[in-house]
Write a protein that holds these residues in place. Structure first.
Motif, PDB file in Angstrom:
ATOM      1  N   LYS A   1       3.800  -5.543   3.966  1.00 44.60           N
ATOM      2  CA  LYS A   1       5.093  -5.829   4.129  1.00 44.60           C
ATOM      3  C   LYS A   1       5.706  -5.170   2.517  1.00 44.60           C
ATOM      4  O   LYS A   1       6.919  -4.535   2.454  1.00 44.60           O
ATOM      5  CB  LYS A   1       5.614  -7.098   3.958  1.00 44.60           C
ATOM      6  CG  LYS A   1       5.047  -7.895   5.335  1.00 44.60           C
ATOM      7  CD  LYS A   1       5.851  -9.051   5.648  1.00 44.60           C
ATOM      8  CE  LYS A   1       5.810  -9.430   6.909  1.00 44.60           C
ATOM      9  NZ  LYS A   1       5.999 -10.744   7.760  1.00 44.60           N
ATOM     10  N   VAL A   2       4.864  -5.353   1.361  1.00 38.09           N
ATOM     11  CA  VAL A   2       5.431  -4.712   0.303  1.00 38.09           C
ATOM     12  C   VAL A   2       5.161  -3.173   0.311  1.00 38.09           C
ATOM     13  O   VAL A   2       5.985  -2.424   0.032  1.00 38.09           O
ATOM     14  CB  VAL A   2       4.632  -5.218  -0.761  1.00 38.09           C
ATOM     15  CG1 VAL A   2       5.151  -4.675  -2.239  1.00 38.09           C
ATOM     16  CG2 VAL A   2       4.546  -6.921  -1.011  1.00 38.09           C
ATOM     17  N   MET A   3       4.175  -2.702   0.926  1.00 37.53           N
ATOM     18  CA  MET A   3       4.066  -1.217   0.856  1.00 37.53           C
ATOM     19  C   MET A   3       5.005  -0.391   1.858  1.00 37.53           C
ATOM     20  O   MET A   3       5.269   0.824   1.307  1.00 37.53           O
ATOM     21  CB  MET A   3       2.372  -1.024   1.497  1.00 37.53           C
ATOM     22  CG  MET A   3       1.354  -1.160   0.517  1.00 37.53           C
ATOM     23  SD  MET A   3       1.547  -0.212  -1.095  1.00 37.53           S
ATOM     24  CE  MET A   3       1.168   1.403  -0.597  1.00 37.53           C
ATOM     25  N   ARG A   4       5.580  -1.381   2.924  1.00 40.02           N
ATOM     26  CA  ARG A   4       6.533  -0.569   3.585  1.00 40.02           C
ATOM     27  C   ARG A   4       7.685  -0.147   2.755  1.00 40.02           C
ATOM     28  O   ARG A   4       8.135   1.140   2.803  1.00 40.02           O
ATOM     29  CB  ARG A   4       7.013  -1.569   4.792  1.00 40.02           C
ATOM     30  CG  ARG A   4       7.769  -0.944   5.759  1.00 40.02           C
ATOM     31  CD  ARG A   4       8.368  -1.817   6.738  1.00 40.02           C
ATOM     32  NE  ARG A   4       9.154  -1.154   7.751  1.00 40.02           N
ATOM     33  CZ  ARG A   4       9.338  -1.652   8.838  1.00 40.02           C
ATOM     34  NH1 ARG A   4       8.628  -2.463   9.377  1.00 40.02           N
ATOM     35  NH2 ARG A   4      10.432  -1.022   9.533  1.00 40.02           N
ATOM     36  N   GLU A   5       8.020  -1.247   1.789  1.00 42.21           N
ATOM     37  CA  GLU A   5       9.186  -0.941   0.999  1.00 42.21           C
ATOM     38  C   GLU A   5       8.792   0.310  -0.149  1.00 42.21           C
ATOM     39  O   GLU A   5       9.447   1.264  -0.706  1.00 42.21           O
ATOM     40  CB  GLU A   5       9.624  -1.951   0.058  1.00 42.21           C
ATOM     41  CG  GLU A   5      10.419  -2.967   1.187  1.00 42.21           C
ATOM     42  CD  GLU A   5      11.549  -2.060   1.742  1.00 42.21           C
ATOM     43  OE1 GLU A   5      12.320  -1.431   1.306  1.00 42.21           O
ATOM     44  OE2 GLU A   5      11.941  -2.443   3.018  1.00 42.21           O
ATOM     45  N   VAL A   6       7.475   0.206  -0.598  1.00 37.73           N
ATOM     46  CA  VAL A   6       7.098   1.140  -1.451  1.00 37.73           C
ATOM     47  C   VAL A   6       6.876   2.577  -0.864  1.00 37.73           C
ATOM     48  O   VAL A   6       7.335   3.268  -1.648  1.00 37.73           O
ATOM     49  CB  VAL A   6       5.557   0.663  -2.078  1.00 37.73           C
ATOM     50  CG1 VAL A   6       4.804   1.940  -2.860  1.00 37.73           C
ATOM     51  CG2 VAL A   6       5.477  -0.744  -2.866  1.00 37.73           C
ATOM     52  N   ASP A   7       6.690   2.762   0.371  1.00 38.67           N
ATOM     53  CA  ASP A   7       6.663   3.935   0.927  1.00 38.67           C
ATOM     54  C   ASP A   7       8.100   4.305   0.968  1.00 38.67           C
ATOM     55  O   ASP A   7       8.220   5.555   0.641  1.00 38.67           O
ATOM     56  CB  ASP A   7       6.136   3.873   2.223  1.00 38.67           C
ATOM     57  CG  ASP A   7       4.381   3.669   2.359  1.00 38.67           C
ATOM     58  OD1 ASP A   7       3.897   3.905   1.150  1.00 38.67           O
ATOM     59  OD2 ASP A   7       3.949   3.128   3.384  1.00 38.67           O
ATOM     60  N   ASP A   8       8.910   3.623   1.356  1.00 39.81           N
ATOM     61  CA  ASP A   8      10.233   3.996   1.273  1.00 39.81           C
ATOM     62  C   ASP A   8      10.826   4.531   0.148  1.00 39.81           C
ATOM     63  O   ASP A   8      11.605   5.590  -0.077  1.00 39.81           O
ATOM     64  CB  ASP A   8      11.365   3.002   1.878  1.00 39.81           C
ATOM     65  CG  ASP A   8      11.519   2.831   3.377  1.00 39.81           C
ATOM     66  OD1 ASP A   8      10.726   3.349   3.987  1.00 39.81           O
ATOM     67  OD2 ASP A   8      12.019   1.929   3.719  1.00 39.81           O
TER      68      ASP A   8
END
Ligand code: HEM
Length: 502
Positions: free
Chosen positions: A150-157
């Motif tokens: 869930k954190v990585m999804r935002e990091v990727d954005d």
């Protein structure tokens, strides 16, 4: 009354100056009596002004001023902010004595205007709330590898937004802010919003306004009556409007969760809390009516969610921004982090919390950001009974502030504390070595509930950014002041960076 006026020539009809002088004199006498009543054993501090106390002496950087005073008057400092007596703790030992050894007495929150605006002023049974919040976060795997996606999804954005700048100068504040807010949305609502979703933008604006206007209402904590004075209450009016918007959003989401709640499928924080409410209700209905007091209910859930947003967004966003700013002006430290990441992760993989043991310098850099630019005052505490600290008397219901700036800048603990140097967190072999007196999330019963999530966010955001980019100040940009500006927390100045692809 006419006779009274004759006896006191000061009160001539229409003579308001005389009246004001008299009121002032009475107030000065009251204040000085109050000081005498508390006696010599109250923690010492510099001489104060009548009525205003130490307020006129604080300047724009009160955390620095308190640190300076503590060198002269001792780590347990007594000050007066307007009519309020406040104790400021300026070293690790006094903070530990209060928050750990005497946690029973020092773990309440003061009933301040700003706290009331945001919440219930700490008057609820916070222990029950805190227990259910801690349990819910644990259940959802916060800070563990299971929550990483869930954190990585935002990091990727965020990384893709940075790529879109093609190395040009941009202000990272908005982009980091939406990413961090969306992580709390995933945690609480189980939902990731598109950044251009009008609902999400409404929530973002609400918390932006709370941060912006909330910081300008601090004077109302000291003189709450000023909330009735036009102009002086602008910040409070705008904060209230933003709090209302935030709460409405949260209520809608709770309503949607109740409609689809399934106790065998806990999707997020709201579900975990609804489950705790239903368990408590079941337990109480089967026990004696005397015991059957419900601490958990929908109002408390709404408040808890609001607290997670307030406490979890600005703190994390600001720390990431400080990290970007500090790394941009310390290229040698940035290069060392990048070398460590390349060697530990190889060319293709992103870091995970499981990589921590092989990233000591990176971890040390994150810790140094938290030390170098802390949230100076965290959240205020209050005593629930008369007590002592460092041999000094602290009356019941005294507001207690932990000056984390003083703890971070204590030159008896840190060599050259005003130097940004991750090496201080490493032993001679290069292993991570965190001293017991470094507590960026504080300690005891009110320590940060989101510490695990915050540490995960800092690691994943910074490693993913530095794997792909070198952060630089824009060509020819003037040097930035690193003092920061104290709103609710210590904000970096507005700044631009260039994320140059590696
Ligand atoms: C870099 C990020 C963060 C820092 C430096 C930080 C630091 C702190 C500090 C110093 C306190 C005050 C402790 C005390 O009063 O004794 C606190 C409280 C709190 N934090 Fe954090 N925090 C961060 C991120 C988060 C996140 C991500 C969340 C939520 C998911 C969160 C939720 C809270 C809550 C709810 C409290 C109040 C606890 C209570 O009153 O019992 N924080 N935090």
């Amino acid at each position: 009354m006419a006779a009274f006026k004759q006896q006191l020539p000061l009160f001539k009809t229409g003579d308001f100056t005389g009246f004001l002088v008299a009121v002032l004199a009475v107030l000065v006498v009251c204040v000085s009596r109050k000081r005498r009543r508390t006696g010599l054993a109250f923690p010492p501090g510099p001489p104060a002004w009548p009525l205003l106390g130490h307020l006129p002496l604080l300047g724009g950087r009160p955390h620095v001023r308190f640190s300076e005073w503590s060198r002269r008057y001792g780590p347990v400092l007594g000050v007066r902010l307007g009519p309020r007596q406040v104790v400021v703790l300026n070293d690790f030992e006094s903070a530990r004595e209060a928050l750990v050894t005497k946690a029973e007495v020092f773990s309440s929150r003061p009933d301040l205007y700003l706290m009331r605006l945001f919440s219930n002023g700490g008057k609820v049974c916070w222990k029950a709330q805190r227990r259910v919040t801690d349990r819910a976060l644990r259940r959802l795997g916060i800070g563990k590898v299971t929550f990483e996606g869930k954190v990585m999804r935002e990091v990727d954005d965020l990384v893709s937004t940075m790529s879109d700048q093609h190395g040009g100068a941009f202000d990272p504040k908005y982009h980091v802010g939406v990413a961090v807010l969306n992580i709390i949305c995933s945690l609480v609502f189980g939902e990731h919003f598109n950044h251009d979703d009008p609902l999400f933008l409404k929530l973002f604006d609400a918390f932006e306004d709370i941060s912006h206007y909330g910081g300008s209402t601090k004077h109302l904590n000291i003189f709450p009556a000023l909330r009735h004075v036009p102009v002086l209450n602008t910040g409070a009016v705008r904060t209230m409007a933003a709090v209302k918007k935030g709460r409405e959003f949260i209520s809608t989401m709770i309503g949607q969760h109740k409609a689809t709640f399934d106790p065998s499928n806990i999707r997020d924080f709201i579900d975990a809390y609804l489950l705790a409410i239903s368990k408590e209700t079941d337990e109480n209905s089967s026990s004696s009516p005397k015991k059957g007091e419900n601490f958990l209910n929908e109002d408390e859930l709404r408040q808890d969610i609001f607290d997670l947003f307030i406490a979890g967004t600005e703190s994390t966003t600001t720390t990431i921004l400080w990290a970007l700013l500090l790394l941009s002006v310390h290229p040698e430290i940035q290069t060392k982090v990048q070398e460590e990441l390349d060697s530990a992760l190889g060319p293709y993989r992103d870091a995970s919390v499981l990589d921590r043991p092989s990233l000591p310098y990176t971890e040390a850099t994150i810790l140094e950001v938290l030390r170098f630019r802390p949230t100076p005052f965290g959240l205020p505490h209050a005593t629930t009974a008369d007590t002592t600290l460092g041999g000094l008397e602290i009356p019941a219901e005294t507001q207690v502030i932990i000056n984390r700036w003083a703890l971070s800048m204590d030159d008896r603990k840190w060599s050259h504390p005003d130097r940004f140097d991750p090496g201080r967190f490493l032993d001679p072999e290069g292993h991570l070595d965190v001293p017991v007196y470094f507590r960026p999330f504080l300690m005891g019963r009110r320590a940060c509930v989101g510490a695990h999530l915050a540490k995960m966010e800092l690691l994943l955001f910074l490693t993913s950014i530095l794997r792909r980019f070198t952060i630089k100040p824009p060509e020819g940009a003037p040097a930035q002041s690193l003092d920061g500006h104290l709103g609710i927390i210590l904000q970096p100045p507005s700044f631009q960076i260039c994320a140059v692809p590696r």
